[in-house]
Enzyme design. Structure first.
Site: not given
Length: 164
Positions: A60, A130
Site C-alpha cells: 500500500c 496499519c
C-alpha cells in the site's frame, strides 16, 4: 515551502474533511488522530537514548518511522514520536502507538499487539495492516535501542581490555 509529500509525511498535507472521512466508515478515534496527530516529529537517531523503528508496507506504500527515548536509569520510555507517510489509518495507528508507549518499560511495550490498536481505533478489516505496521515499528524501535546499548557495552568492554 514543503512539497505535498513532505506535508503529508508531517500530517500537514491535503486534508479531507472529517465528515468525508467519517462517511467512509472510519471511527471517530481514527478521524481525531488523523486531524490532530499526537507526537509528530523526530529525535536524533544517533542519540544513544533513542531507538528508531522504520517499517513499511510495499503493498500500500505506507511507511512509518517511530522513535522512542528511554531513560537509562529507569528503563522507561519517556518520550516517543513518529513520522508516517500513508493513509489516515496509518497516521492514527502511529499516533496511538506513541501515546501508548510513553511511561512504560521496554518489556511492557513489546506486549502491545496490533489487535489492541485496531480494536481501539475500530479499524475496518482492509486497514488492519496499519495497526500491524505500528506494532512492528514499536518492536523495531526497541530492537534498535537494545542494539545501541549492546554496541555501547561492547565498546566499553573493549576499552577496559585495552587498559588491562
Amino acid at each position: 515551502m514543503l512539497s505535498f509529500a513532505g506535508k503529508r509525511l508531517l500530517g500537514l498535507g491535503h486534508r479531507v474533511s472529517a465528515a468525508a472521512v467519517a462517511g467512509r466508515g472510519y471511527h471517530e478515534r481514527v478521524v481525531d488522530h488523523y486531524d490532530n496527530p499526537r507526537n509528530v516529529g523526530s529525535f536524533d537517531k544517533n542519540d544513544p537514548s533513542v531507538g528508531t523503528g522504520l517499517v513499511g508496507a510495499p503493498a500500500c506504500g505506507d511507511v512509518m518511522k517511530l522513535q522512542i527515548r528511554v531513560d537509562e536509569e529507569s528503563g522507561k520510555i519517556v518520550d516517543a514520536c513518529f513520522k508516517t507517510f500513508g493513509c489516515g489509518s496509518a497516521i492514527a495507528s502511529s499516533s496511538v502507538a506513541t501515546e501508548w508507549v510513553k511511561g512504560k518499560k521496554m518489556e511492557e511495550v513489546l506486549s502491545i499487539k496490533n489487535t489492541e490498536i485496531a480494536k481501539h481505533l475500530s479499524l475496518p478489516p482492509v486497514k488492519l495492516h496499519c495497526s500491524m505496521l505500528a506494532e512492528d515499528a514499536i518492536k523495531a524501535a526497541v530492537k534498535d535501542y537494545e542494539a545501541k546499548k549492546a554496541e555501547e557495552g561492547n565498546a566499553d568492554a573493549a576499552a577496559q581490555a585495552e587498559k588491562a
